[in-house]
Scaffold this active site. Structure first.
Site, mmCIF file in Angstrom:
data_model
loop_
_atom_site.group_PDB
_atom_site.id
_atom_site.type_symbol
_atom_site.label_atom_id
_atom_site.label_comp_id
_atom_site.label_asym_id
_atom_site.label_seq_id
_atom_site.Cartn_x
_atom_site.Cartn_y
_atom_site.Cartn_z
ATOM 1 N N GLY A 78 -12.460 48.142 13.389
ATOM 2 C CA GLY A 78 -12.964 48.064 12.015
ATOM 3 C C GLY A 78 -14.099 47.055 11.885
ATOM 4 N N ALA A 203 -7.487 51.113 15.247
ATOM 5 C CA ALA A 203 -6.274 51.821 15.694
ATOM 6 C C ALA A 203 -5.012 50.973 15.595
ATOM 7 C CB ALA A 203 -6.456 52.261 17.147
ATOM 8 N N HIS A 204 -5.164 49.644 15.715
ATOM 9 C CA HIS A 204 -3.950 48.829 15.889
ATOM 10 C C HIS A 204 -3.124 48.649 14.629
ATOM 11 C CE1 HIS A 204 -5.484 44.887 14.299
ATOM 12 N NE2 HIS A 204 -6.632 45.487 14.537
ATOM 13 N N CYS A 327 -7.073 36.893 9.375
ATOM 14 C CA CYS A 327 -8.449 36.520 9.666
ATOM 15 C C CYS A 327 -8.835 35.263 8.904
ATOM 16 C CB CYS A 327 -9.396 37.644 9.262
ATOM 17 S SG CYS A 327 -8.673 39.240 9.513
HETATM 18 N N1 PMP Z 1 -10.961 45.698 7.483
HETATM 19 C C1 PMP Z 1 -9.755 45.370 7.001
HETATM 20 C C2 PMP Z 1 -9.395 45.758 5.609
HETATM 21 C C3 PMP Z 1 -8.826 44.707 7.819
HETATM 22 O O1 PMP Z 1 -7.626 44.406 7.351
HETATM 23 C C4 PMP Z 1 -9.215 44.380 9.148
HETATM 24 C C5 PMP Z 1 -8.255 43.657 10.081
HETATM 25 N N2 PMP Z 1 -7.568 42.587 9.534
HETATM 26 C C6 PMP Z 1 -10.497 44.738 9.579
HETATM 27 C C7 PMP Z 1 -11.342 45.403 8.725
HETATM 28 C C8 PMP Z 1 -10.983 44.398 10.976
HETATM 29 O O2 PMP Z 1 -10.251 45.089 11.935
HETATM 30 P P1 PMP Z 1 -10.323 44.643 13.485
HETATM 31 O O3 PMP Z 1 -9.929 43.184 13.513
HETATM 32 O O4 PMP Z 1 -9.328 45.522 14.135
HETATM 33 O O5 PMP Z 1 -11.699 44.870 13.937
#
Ligand code: PMP
Length: 391
Positions: A78, A203-204, A327
């Site tokens: 993402g 995917a996770h 995050c």
């Molecule tokens: N968008 C949203 C709404 C998320 O919750 C996250 C992951 N916390 C991300 C993007 C980013 O995903 P990734 O860390 O797998 O790249």
């Protein structure tokens, strides 16, 4: 001595790898599916078998969001998909919300700040489509509108279709993007229903592996690649494809489609948790909406308590939750999401997210309710902050 209970309530940060996904990836890594681990760009037979695996995965992933296989680009997740979209519109007008994931907000800050507009959200974190009004000056018409389908910290589902209907403009070629990283697999996601041109997810969150994700780009829409230097993904994302992760994502996508119906039960557990907290613990602020919320998320603030302190005390009794989002939780800044909905740093600092998964049981919720009121009381007894200001 009985083993300590381990209750995982942080599925929104990462869901465990599904055993069926793991098995599929193991078969590929051992060469049982494609014969050998060949580069899918290679013209010899083994390479072509890898290519076939990728093609089949693309079809499977497209089914999950009702897209065409050719509209699916595999990315590293993402974050990469969101970064790709924002950097592609760097010098143009972008409209978004203040509660997007940092992988939208940070590149926006870096590349496109002056021209971006943050459409405000209400106390439940929802945008109103009527606030996406068009400026009469075409100079300020957005080239990109990006609104997440569901928020990662509080679970609020956004009216993406309505926003799209309001903002779509063939004259100015406005493209609509949505980040469905949290919504995917939990609620139906259909690119035509949502009327979006671009969409991102990882995917996770659906039992697939970390490090692989999707950027959907509607046919005829063009997004400048973030990574160049290779013809993979038809020149839209350079770099040798990770066949194993792509096949894992496809398996997770297939399972997610079949399991969409199972989230009703999860919502019941989540509702029980909410009722239990509101009944047993005074001075609690609900940050997640009761209606129009993902089935698995409950975000609450406990007055006079720091979310981090509660998180650590819960960890001591074997319960994993998060404060704000994974995050955001390594910084001490209050959650930007709760600041946008409540504009109150105390409430933001006191927020805790419980996020449930398909493996969550009634016993898990019971156990949380056995220990949580006591922990909250203990922390409040130690605190000098008075309760009763907000709830
Ligand atoms: N968008 C949203 C709404 C998320 O919750 C996250 C992951 N916390 C991300 C993007 C980013 O995903 P990734 O860390 O797998 O790249």
């Amino acid at each position: 001595m009985t083993a300590k209970k381990q209750i995982y309530l942080d599925y929104a940060a990462g869901a465990p790898l599904d055993p069926e996904v793991k098995a599929q990836m193991e078969r590929i890594s051992e060469g049982l599916v494609s014969g050998e681990f060949a580069n899918p760009s290679a013209l010899y037979a083994a390479g072509q078998r890898s290519r076939e695996l990728i093609d089949a995965a693309r079809t499977e992933v497209a089914l999950l969001i009702n897209a065409q296989p050719s509209e699916i680009i595999f990315t590293s997740g993402g974050t990469e998909s969101n970064n790709t979209v924002i950097q592609a519109f760097a010098r143009q007008v972008i409209w978004t919300t203040p509660i997007e994931h940092p992988s939208i907000l940070e590149p926006l800050r870096k590349f496109a700040r002056q021209k971006s507009r943050f459409v405000p959200v209400d106390a439940e974190g929802r945008v109103s489509p009527k606030n996406f009004y068009r400026d009469p000056n075409p100079k300020y018409c957005p080239s990109l509108v990006s609104v997440m389908l569901a928020n990662n910290e509080i679970g609020t589902i956004e009216p993406v279709r309505e926003v799209s209907m309001k903002c779509r403009s063939p004259k100015y070629k406005t493209l609509i993007h949505t980040d469905v990283t949290q919504a995917i697999g939990k609620i139906p996601v259909d690119v035509n229903e949502l009327k979006v041109d671009l969409l991102s997810f990882s995917a996770h969150k659906i039992g697939g592996p970390a490090g692989i994700g999707v950027l959907y780009v509607r046919k005829n829409a063009h997004v400048r690649p973030l990574l160049s230097g290779g013809n993979q993904e038809r020149g839209r994302r350079a770099g040798t494809e990770n066949v194993m992760l792509i096949a894992g994502l496809a398996k997770a996508a297939k399972l997610a489609r079949a399991r969409l119906v199972d989230w009703g039960k999860v919502a019941e557990f989540r509702d029980e948790l909410r009722s239990g907290i509101l009944k047993e613990i005074p001075h609690v602020i609900l940050n997640s909406p009761k209606e129009g919320c993902l089935p698995n998320i409950l975000n609450v603030s406990f007055e006079a308590i720091e979310g981090e302190a509660l998180q650590l005390m819960l960890d001591e009794v074997g319960i994993a939750v998060s404060t704000g989002s994974a995050c955001a939780s390594s910084k001490l800044e209050p959650s930007h999401v709760i600041m946008a909905t409540r504009n109150n740093a105390e409430i933001a600092h006191g927020s805790v997210r419980f996020s449930l998964g398909l493996d969550t049981t009634a016993e898990d919720i019971q156990y949380v309710m056995e220990v949580l009121p006591g922990i909250v009381k203990k922390l409040r007894d130690m605190s000098t902050v008075k309760v009763g200001k907000y709830a």
